[in-house]
Design an enzyme around this catalytic site. Structure first.
Site: not given
Length: 349
Positions: A89, A327, A329-331
């Protein structure tokens, strides 16, 4: 030199159709420590969940391609690519569309969240490499930021947290006006809503994707807590109150939907994990929602079923990802689908 907005490009909302999802295989042993194997299993589970809805490509260092392929399974593609960390992300491109069949990507300057982790030279090149391999038009922007620091509605409004972008560890000497100009000229936003704070102990300096996101036109999901003794209480209250008084770029009052945070969890060193239900992922026809082995998980699941009746909600354990600092969304990084130009649609052969 013309920028993406000058050429008709803009960043679409995350709920718009995707062509695929990009991820990166966990690799930094100094970050994950004893949690590395568990993190890889968790990333693979997220990849498989998303692959139920759309194609997924996992980049992996060449020596790790076989392992990533085996753990993720046949439904997830793997691509050898040198990288330092696994938060695509933030290091990956921000994809843009022009509504006419065109696809492009912004290559922001990546400096590992204010040079918190070294080395990061490979990650600084990941966005350009992904765009080059996909033969996608690249727009380089000299603003230091990460994908998790911004969130858009695809209709001109952008959310960000002040301490992330307006920070000397990323953009020293740059004025708010200059940073806003670059954000708008590279995303298509015409209005930026600056939130005051992110989560406590967030080493990204408070990425917005942990505290607030658009879930529809003029509709924002915010994380909250009703415990005044919680370290996040005042921060989350301030964000909620600001958004309740705001309008979007089209002048519409924002509808603010609250999701309660789970109970606090901590790293071995005492820092608080950034547990957040806001850190979910839109997929084509689905939502991949984190769970934290917490009683609030069921409440969040029920809320998301109510919010997205036309999408299948898939809840995936995320605690092992949180130990690395982010989390679901971050990955993940979505690549939007593009429609063929109208002339091509009407052309009959």
């Amino acid at each position: 030199m013309a920028g993406p907005v000058d050429d008709g490009f803009y960043m679409p909302a995350e709920w718009a159709p995707h062509a695929r999802t990009w991820m990166a295989w966990p690799t930094r042993e100094a970050l994950w420590g004893e949690h590395l194997d568990a993190a890889r299993e968790a990333y693979a589970e997220v990849a498989r969940a998303i692959a139920r809805f759309e194609p997924v490509t996992m980049i992996a260092n060449p020596v790790a391609v076989a392992e990533a392929s085996i753990k993720c399974g046949a439904g997830v593609g793997t691509m050898p690519m040198d990288h330092d960390d696994s938060w695509l992300r933030d290091s990956g491109p921000t994809f843009l569309v022009d509504g006419k069949g065109g696809l492009a990507g912004v290559d922001w300057v990546f400096n590992a969240w204010g040079e918190r982790y070294r080395p990061y030279a490979h990650d600084a090149r990941v966005a350009a490499e992904i765009l080059a391999r996909g033969e996608v038009r690249r727009y380089a922007c000299d603003l230091v930021t990460e994908g998790g620091a911004i969130h858009v509605d695809g209709e001109g409004t952008l959310l960000a947290v002040r301490p992330t972008l307006l920070n000397d560890n990323r953009n020293p000497g740059r004025s708010v006006a200059e940073i806003e100009r670059l954000l708008c000229s590279h995303t298509g936003a015409s209005k930026i809503i600056w939130l005051p704070e992110g989560l406590v102990d967030d080493e990204t300096d408070g990425h917005v994707d942990n505290v607030a996101c658009f879930i529809g036109p003029a509709r924002v999901l915010v994380q909250t807590t009703d415990d005044p003794d919680d370290a996040n209480y005042e921060r989350l209250q301030a964000n909620r109150e600001l958004l309740q008084a705001e309008t979007d770029a089209r002048g519409r009052p924002l509808e603010v939907v609250e999701v309660r945070q789970p109970k606090a969890r901590y790293q071995e060193d005492g820092t608080r994990l950034g547990l957040s239900y806001v850190n979910f992922y839109f997929a084509n026809g689905g939502v991949v929602l984190p769970s934290f082995d917490d009683p609030a998980d069921d409440r969040a699941f029920d809320l998301f079923e109510e919010l997205f009746p036309d999408r299948k909600i898939v809840q995936v354990p995320a605690l092992d990802i949180l130990h690395g600092g982010g989390g679901i969304h971050c990955i993940t990084q979505q690549q939007p689908a593009v429609e063929a130009p109208a002339a091509d649609k009407d052309d009959v052969h």
